[in-house]
Design a protein around this motif. Structure first.
Motif, mmCIF file in Angstrom:
data_model
loop_
_atom_site.group_PDB
_atom_site.id
_atom_site.type_symbol
_atom_site.label_atom_id
_atom_site.label_comp_id
_atom_site.label_asym_id
_atom_site.label_seq_id
_atom_site.Cartn_x
_atom_site.Cartn_y
_atom_site.Cartn_z
ATOM 1 N N MET A 147 0.853 -1.185 0.000
ATOM 2 C CA MET A 147 0.000 0.000 0.000
ATOM 3 C C MET A 147 0.895 1.243 0.000
ATOM 4 N N GLY A 170 -6.616 2.348 4.190
ATOM 5 C CA GLY A 170 -5.568 1.377 3.940
ATOM 6 C C GLY A 170 -4.192 1.945 3.665
ATOM 7 N N TYR A 171 -4.054 3.262 3.725
ATOM 8 C CA TYR A 171 -2.757 3.878 3.474
ATOM 9 C C TYR A 171 -1.930 3.921 4.760
#
Length: 124
Positions: free
Chosen positions: A1, A25-26
């Motif tokens: 990611m 999700g970062y």
């Protein structure tokens, strides 16, 4: 990611933006000023510099220019509360940077970041 370096001097904005991007999700590393961001950029490993334009010590435009000189493949996105702030859209390291004006909804910010990586946008 993708890894994001967030430079935002307003603590509440920094916290909200960081949380929203992490939920998406970062991996986010946050700092409160440009002078704190540059040493992190120099270590490498960031895919996006997300920076406020108006900050003390070093504004986001100068930060982006210096950061891209250190990490040419890193993308840049600006956030600003000042609609009158204009970027020089000529040649240079920030000519392709996205600008998102405050106020914005966090989902719009996440969508812009998602688009930046999905489309494989040319790094700034």
């Amino acid at each position: 990611m993708p890894r994001i370096l967030l430079a935002e001097d307003d603590e509440s904005m920094r916290v909200y933006i960081g949380r929203a991007l992490e939920r998406a999700g970062y991996t986010v590393t946050s700092v409160d000023r440009g002078t704190a961001a540059l040493p992190l950029v120099a270590t490498g490993g960031f895919d996006l510099l997300l920076t406020d334009i108006v900050m003390p010590e070093m504004d986001g435009i100068e930060l982006a220019q210096r950061a891209v000189a250190l990490a040419p493949a890193m993308r840049v996105m600006f956030i600003t509360g000042f609609a009158a702030v204009a970027l020089n859209r000529g040649e240079g390291p920030t000519s392709n940077a996205k600008v998102l004006s405050k106020p914005f909804h966090l989902r719009d910010l996440v969508a812009e970041v998602d688009r930046l990586f999905e489309l494989g946008a040319t790094p700034a």
